[in-house]
Scaffold this motif. Structure first.
Motif, mmCIF file in Angstrom:
data_model
loop_
_atom_site.group_PDB
_atom_site.id
_atom_site.type_symbol
_atom_site.label_atom_id
_atom_site.label_comp_id
_atom_site.label_asym_id
_atom_site.label_seq_id
_atom_site.Cartn_x
_atom_site.Cartn_y
_atom_site.Cartn_z
ATOM 1 N N TRP A 125 -25.356 -46.958 19.286
ATOM 2 C CA TRP A 125 -24.612 -45.973 18.504
ATOM 3 C C TRP A 125 -23.774 -46.711 17.446
ATOM 4 O O TRP A 125 -23.498 -47.896 17.600
ATOM 5 C CB TRP A 125 -23.679 -45.177 19.417
ATOM 6 N N PRO A 126 -23.338 -46.005 16.415
ATOM 7 C CA PRO A 126 -22.597 -46.697 15.351
ATOM 8 C C PRO A 126 -21.198 -47.153 15.759
ATOM 9 O O PRO A 126 -20.561 -46.543 16.614
ATOM 10 C CB PRO A 126 -22.509 -45.636 14.250
ATOM 11 N N ILE A 127 -20.763 -48.233 15.088
ATOM 12 C CA ILE A 127 -19.369 -48.677 15.197
ATOM 13 C C ILE A 127 -18.607 -48.189 13.970
ATOM 14 O O ILE A 127 -17.424 -47.879 14.022
ATOM 15 C CB ILE A 127 -19.315 -50.216 15.290
ATOM 16 N N ALA B 159 -20.546 -22.410 28.529
ATOM 17 C CA ALA B 159 -20.847 -23.348 27.444
ATOM 18 C C ALA B 159 -22.097 -22.879 26.710
ATOM 19 O O ALA B 159 -22.994 -22.273 27.299
ATOM 20 C CB ALA B 159 -21.071 -24.757 27.987
ATOM 21 N N VAL B 160 -22.123 -23.174 25.406
ATOM 22 C CA VAL B 160 -23.315 -22.940 24.597
ATOM 23 C C VAL B 160 -24.304 -24.058 24.902
ATOM 24 O O VAL B 160 -23.931 -25.229 24.967
ATOM 25 C CB VAL B 160 -22.958 -22.971 23.092
ATOM 26 N N LEU B 161 -25.561 -23.683 25.071
ATOM 27 C CA LEU B 161 -26.603 -24.688 25.298
ATOM 28 C C LEU B 161 -27.453 -24.823 24.044
ATOM 29 O O LEU B 161 -28.087 -23.868 23.595
ATOM 30 C CB LEU B 161 -27.484 -24.259 26.476
ATOM 31 N N GLY C 248 -29.733 -28.284 22.533
ATOM 32 C CA GLY C 248 -30.817 -29.051 23.137
ATOM 33 C C GLY C 248 -30.471 -29.550 24.531
ATOM 34 O O GLY C 248 -31.333 -29.959 25.299
ATOM 35 N N GLY C 249 -29.184 -29.572 24.859
ATOM 36 C CA GLY C 249 -28.729 -29.966 26.195
ATOM 37 C C GLY C 249 -28.647 -31.476 26.404
ATOM 38 O O GLY C 249 -28.342 -31.918 27.508
ATOM 39 N N THR C 250 -28.849 -32.278 25.367
ATOM 40 C CA THR C 250 -28.905 -33.734 25.578
ATOM 41 C C THR C 250 -27.539 -34.354 25.865
ATOM 42 O O THR C 250 -27.460 -35.437 26.426
ATOM 43 C CB THR C 250 -29.539 -34.452 24.363
ATOM 44 N N THR D 159 -35.314 -33.108 21.027
ATOM 45 C CA THR D 159 -34.505 -32.106 21.726
ATOM 46 C C THR D 159 -33.105 -31.950 21.139
ATOM 47 O O THR D 159 -32.579 -30.840 21.063
ATOM 48 C CB THR D 159 -34.359 -32.473 23.228
ATOM 49 N N GLY D 160 -32.507 -33.055 20.752
ATOM 50 C CA GLY D 160 -31.132 -33.011 20.242
ATOM 51 C C GLY D 160 -31.079 -32.290 18.899
ATOM 52 O O GLY D 160 -31.949 -32.468 18.046
ATOM 53 N N THR D 161 -30.057 -31.466 18.725
ATOM 54 C CA THR D 161 -29.917 -30.714 17.479
ATOM 55 C C THR D 161 -28.773 -31.282 16.636
ATOM 56 O O THR D 161 -27.826 -31.870 17.169
ATOM 57 C CB THR D 161 -29.629 -29.232 17.762
HETATM 58 C C1 LIG Z 1 -29.788 -41.740 24.893
HETATM 59 C C2 LIG Z 1 -29.017 -41.086 23.756
HETATM 60 C C3 LIG Z 1 -28.869 -41.770 22.552
HETATM 61 C C4 LIG Z 1 -28.163 -41.184 21.491
HETATM 62 N N1 LIG Z 1 -27.979 -41.875 20.322
HETATM 63 C C5 LIG Z 1 -27.208 -41.339 19.337
HETATM 64 C C6 LIG Z 1 -26.938 -42.054 18.122
HETATM 65 O O1 LIG Z 1 -27.404 -43.165 17.895
HETATM 66 N N2 LIG Z 1 -26.156 -41.460 17.199
HETATM 67 C C7 LIG Z 1 -25.636 -40.216 17.393
HETATM 68 O O2 LIG Z 1 -24.939 -39.732 16.519
HETATM 69 N N3 LIG Z 1 -25.890 -39.508 18.508
HETATM 70 C C8 LIG Z 1 -26.656 -40.044 19.483
HETATM 71 N N4 LIG Z 1 -26.897 -39.336 20.619
HETATM 72 C C9 LIG Z 1 -26.301 -38.000 20.760
HETATM 73 C C10 LIG Z 1 -27.201 -36.920 20.225
HETATM 74 O O3 LIG Z 1 -27.115 -36.964 18.831
HETATM 75 C C11 LIG Z 1 -26.682 -35.615 20.762
HETATM 76 O O4 LIG Z 1 -26.878 -35.680 22.173
HETATM 77 C C12 LIG Z 1 -27.375 -34.385 20.266
HETATM 78 O O5 LIG Z 1 -27.452 -34.264 18.885
HETATM 79 C C13 LIG Z 1 -26.598 -33.168 20.767
HETATM 80 O O6 LIG Z 1 -27.334 -32.017 20.433
HETATM 81 P P1 LIG Z 1 -27.799 -31.007 21.576
HETATM 82 O O7 LIG Z 1 -28.473 -29.888 20.871
HETATM 83 O O8 LIG Z 1 -28.582 -31.681 22.647
HETATM 84 O O9 LIG Z 1 -26.387 -30.564 22.122
HETATM 85 P P2 LIG Z 1 -25.998 -29.979 23.556
HETATM 86 O O10 LIG Z 1 -26.019 -31.065 24.573
HETATM 87 O O11 LIG Z 1 -26.775 -28.751 23.853
HETATM 88 O O12 LIG Z 1 -24.499 -29.548 23.242
HETATM 89 C C14 LIG Z 1 -23.488 -30.486 22.920
HETATM 90 C C15 LIG Z 1 -22.155 -29.735 22.825
HETATM 91 O O13 LIG Z 1 -22.143 -28.874 21.694
HETATM 92 C C16 LIG Z 1 -22.057 -27.502 22.091
HETATM 93 N N5 LIG Z 1 -23.018 -26.789 21.243
HETATM 94 C C17 LIG Z 1 -24.336 -27.071 21.087
HETATM 95 N N6 LIG Z 1 -24.879 -26.292 20.133
HETATM 96 C C18 LIG Z 1 -23.867 -25.492 19.698
HETATM 97 C C19 LIG Z 1 -23.794 -24.459 18.714
HETATM 98 N N7 LIG Z 1 -24.847 -24.104 17.965
HETATM 99 N N8 LIG Z 1 -22.607 -23.830 18.529
HETATM 100 C C20 LIG Z 1 -21.517 -24.191 19.253
HETATM 101 N N9 LIG Z 1 -21.520 -25.160 20.190
HETATM 102 C C21 LIG Z 1 -22.691 -25.800 20.407
HETATM 103 C C22 LIG Z 1 -22.378 -27.466 23.579
HETATM 104 O O14 LIG Z 1 -21.723 -26.410 24.244
HETATM 105 C C23 LIG Z 1 -21.879 -28.831 24.025
HETATM 106 O O15 LIG Z 1 -20.484 -28.796 24.216
HETATM 107 C C24 LIG Z 1 -27.611 -39.886 21.669
HETATM 108 C C25 LIG Z 1 -27.766 -39.193 22.876
HETATM 109 C C26 LIG Z 1 -28.458 -39.784 23.922
HETATM 110 C C27 LIG Z 1 -28.591 -39.007 25.213
#
Ligand SMILES: Cc1cc2nc3c(=O)[nH]c(=O)nc-3n(C[C@H](O)[C@H](O)[C@H](O)COP(=O)(O)OP(=O)(O)OC[C@H]3O[C@@H](n4cnc5c(N)ncnc54)[C@H](O)[C@@H]3O)c2cc1C
Length: 277
Positions: free
Chosen positions: A191-193, A29-31, A33-35, A109-111
């Motif tokens: 989160w949105p509905i 899997a691609v990592l 932010g990992g959230t 952290t989230g991207t």
């Molecule tokens: C407590 C909490 C509250 C949240 N609230 C909201 C909210 O209100 N609204 C909302 O929309 N979201 C919400 N989120 C989700 C949040 O937006 C996402 O967790 C975050 O944006 C994912 O980005 P990441 O970089 O951490 O992804 P990661 O966790 O690293 O990856 C997510 C997935 O995408 C893949 N991936 C990641 N980057 C790439 C890349 N560049 N190319 C290809 N594949 C990739 C990974 O392999 C994985 O499958 C919430 C999350 C949490 C934990």
């Protein structure tokens, strides 16, 4: 706790990243932010033996030019909120990022790219990107290609990404388009509905709904707007008929989402046009 053996890779070039993704296909899997990914692995919902961390590639830039805004793959919500250039050039993106919950940890952290790739129907970002005509810049074993956000989503949690491909950046064209936005959720922390991005550009009018369907729902309503503001009753009918299988999750059943989708779309146009819904 992740209970299975795991190899961490930190490639230095996009080609190296793609090669690793191909080599370990089905077990990698691609990592970002990992959230999303890491909690899923902790909960035993995702099992992979290899993680390809994109951090060795940089990819933290936000670049604003006369004709586009480029948001690289590791740009976080916090980066977006802190960028004055982006706020001026793509205010809609800033607004959507501002509405994402989860507190500082998720913002820092989230991207945006991670949210786009996760393709969760109940997320904010996929429909927001479709609504502003964003383009995803992908890198894979055969080199680079670009895909419109509108063509990126296949189904819930499924995109057109091919084996070995990942998102390098998101590009948003700088047009004279105006947008209106409406989001319905249970509370400020949820989160949105349903979300709607209304957009007018030259003679066209569109609305993109999020969280109401497995994939973002993009509806052309230009014909309802030929003589001024979009006709609200016709808009509600159009949205309802474009939504045959509304999304159900723990936040709301599909029939509720189907009932409110037209209203949410109308409110987005009200904001855009300055006319009450
Ligand atoms: C407590 C909490 C509250 C949240 N609230 C909201 C909210 O209100 N609204 C909302 O929309 N979201 C919400 N989120 C989700 C949040 O937006 C996402 O967790 C975050 O944006 C994912 O980005 P990441 O970089 O951490 O992804 P990661 O966790 O690293 O990856 C997510 C997935 O995408 C893949 N991936 C990641 N980057 C790439 C890349 N560049 N190319 C290809 N594949 C990739 C990974 O392999 C994985 O499958 C919430 C999350 C949490 C934990």
């Amino acid at each position: 706790m992740i209970r299975t053996p795991l190899r961490y890779h930190r490639p230095r070039t996009p080609d190296e990243a793609s090669a690793l993704l191909v080599e370990h296909r089905g077990d990698v899997a691609v990592l970002g932010g990992g959230t999303q990914l890491l909690p899923q692995m902790n909960r035993d919902q995702v099992h992979v033996g290899h993680l390809v961390d994109l951090r060795g590639l940089g990819l933290r830039r936000i670049e604003v030019t006369d004709d586009q805004v480029v948001v690289e793959a590791l740009v976080t919500y916090a980066d977006v909120l802190l960028s004055r250039d982006l706020s001026r050039a793509a205010p809609h993106l800033r607004r959507v990022a501002h509405g994402v919950t989860g507190g500082r940890q998720i913002r820092n952290t989230g991207t945006l790219a991670g949210s786009a790739c996760f393709a969760m129907p109940g997320s904010d970002m996929p429909a927001a990107l479709v609504g502003i005509d964003a383009i995803l810049r992908l890198h894979g074993p055969d080199g680079a290609r670009e895909v419109r956000a509108a063509d990126f989503y296949v189904d819930a949690f499924t995109t057109v990404l091919r084996p070995g491909e990942f998102v390098l950046a998101i590009t948003i064209p700088r047009t004279a388009a105006r947008t209106g936005y409406c989001k319905v959720k249970h509370s400020s922390g949820s989160w949105p509905i349903a979300t709607a991005t209304a957009r007018r550009l030259d003679g066209s009018a569109t609305v993109t709904l999020g969280s109401v369907h497995a994939t973002p729902l993009h509806v052309d309503v230009s014909d309802l707007a030929s003589n001024g503001p979009v006709d609200r009753a016709a808009l509600a009918d159009r949205v309802r008929s474009a939504l045959p299988a509304p999304w159900t999750d723990v936040l709301a059943p599909g029939d509720y989402r189907a009932r409110i989708a037209g209203v949410v779309a109308a409110r987005a146009f009200s904001e855009l046009e300055g006319v009450p819904a």
